[in-house]
Design an enzyme around this catalytic site. Structure first.
Site, PDB file in Angstrom:
ATOM      1  N   GLU A 160      -2.968  62.373  66.800  1.00 13.51           N
ATOM      2  CA  GLU A 160      -3.666  62.839  65.504  1.00 13.51           C
ATOM      3  C   GLU A 160      -3.949  61.647  64.629  1.00 13.51           C
ATOM      4  OE1 GLU A 160      -1.441  61.961  63.041  1.00 13.51           O
ATOM      5  OE2 GLU A 160      -0.053  61.539  64.812  1.00 13.51           O
ATOM      6  N   GLU A 196      -1.199  58.743  66.128  1.00 12.50           N
ATOM      7  CA  GLU A 196      -2.483  58.508  67.012  1.00 12.50           C
ATOM      8  C   GLU A 196      -2.274  58.803  68.568  1.00 12.50           C
ATOM      9  OE1 GLU A 196      -3.916  54.329  66.349  1.00 12.50           O
ATOM     10  OE2 GLU A 196      -4.068  54.755  64.186  1.00 12.50           O
TER      11      GLU A 196
END
Length: 351
Positions: free
Chosen positions: A172, A315
């Site tokens: 994300e 991430e």
């Protein structure tokens, strides 16, 4: 909403007989029984997911859900939401940690704009809205938007399977998403906000106290129902969390292993498992996030992570870090000789 319910109802238990066949295969390999621990269990679990003990995970991808959160207006972050779009584009230039790790592990990276506040030139657009509302003032999104974001995640898994991908890591990017995930976590685990909320990307003590206050006030104001994941996401969640929840549901629907990254990803997995407990069998946990509630969420999911590296970047970095371990496990599982082939007396379990 009805379509989402139909997706969830379609989820079946994974193939325990295939899992057992993989375990039997491990026990025939010429090494001490269970000596690779979690790696053996992971391979056997993936056999159950695929429904066969002869499989590969050669084609991998990281799906990164990128979205902005209106609650950043409250000063709960160290940086502004303009950073979300910058980093999202960097994924495509191998200019982020996750992208570099993907290159190293031969993993495709697929950033998705599921709700960024701006449009960017190259990031794939599946935008539900231009960021969420500020949940200090109003619910983050509508119920329909939450359901649409979840379905987006489900459909991405379908697309990835059709393209031949065998395993997906979750990631994300979204400034403010440790605020939304802490809010969701507090609701789902019924924990005090102070207990589950951390400094995110580096808040001062004053900033942390502000973050806690904003979350507490929102939960008290909207009273999200932990038994209704759409209600929780719509009131205090984010589009990235909703999309990730869809990825975990999609893994169970389309029989693809989905790897939890860190805290935000784990909270999304918790939502998916809450909606359908069978989803748990399709999930692998990569690492224990350094965020305060990282271990709490994994405990609630009854998942034991492979790595403890004090990572809290997000991430998808932790999830991708697991891939080399799984590759090594698969190489042994598929390539190492058996006791019989090596003319060694087979190991048997002892009392």
């Amino acid at each position: 909403m009805q379509e989402l319910a139909q997706y969830i109802d379609s989820i079946n238990a994974f193939d325990s007989s295939a899992q057992e066949m993989a375990k039997i295969r491990w026990d025939k390999i010429a090494k001490p029984l269970n000596s690779l621990g979690k790696l053996e269990k992971a391979v056997s679990q993936m056999a159950g997911i695929f429904g066969k003990d002869d499989f590969d995970i050669d084609k991998k991808a990281l799906v990164v859900m990128c979205a902005d959160n209106g609650v950043v207006e409250e000063g709960v972050t160290q940086t502004g939401q303009e950073v979300t779009a910058i980093v999202a584009e960097n994924f495509l230039d191998e200019a982020s940690c996750a992208a570099i790790m993907c290159k190293q592990t031969k993993t495709t990276i697929r950033p998705i704009d599921i709700g960024m506040a701006v449009d960017t030139p190259r990031v794939e657009k599946k935008k539900i809205a231009y960021g969420t509302k500020n949940f200090a003032k109003e619910p983050a999104m509508t119920r329909q938007q939450a359901a649409d974001a979840i379905k987006t995640g489900i459909n991405i898994v379908k697309e990835m399977k059709e393209q031949g991908y065998k395993i997906l890591a979750t990631g994300e990017m979204g400034i403010g998403n440790t605020t939304t995930s802490s809010a969701v976590c507090a609701v789902m685990l019924e924990k005090d906000v102070e207990e589950v909320t951390g400094r995110g990307a580096g808040l001062s003590t004053e900033g942390l106290n502000k973050k806690i206050s904003v979350i507490k006030n929102a939960i008290e104001k909207y009273k999200p129902d932990k038994n209704d994941i759409v209600d929780v996401i719509s009131k205090v969640g984010g589009f990235d969390i909703a999309g990730l929840t869809g990825l975990f549901l999609g893994g169970a629907i389309y029989h693809i292993p989905i790897v939890i990254d860190g805290f935000i990803s784990a909270v999304s997995a918790l939502l998916a498992v809450s909606a359908c407990p069978k989803v748990s069998d399709y999930i692998l946990a990569s690492h224990v996030s350094k965020e305060p509630a990282g271990h709490m969420v994994l405990d609630a999911l009854q998942k034991s992570a492979f790595l403890t590296c004090d990572m809290c970047l997000g991430e998808g970095t932790g999830a991708v870090a697991l891939f080399p371990l799984l590759d090594m496990a698969m190489a042994i599982y598929k390539g190492m000789g058996t006791f019989e082939e090596n003319d060694i007396e087979i190991y048997v379990p002892l009392d």
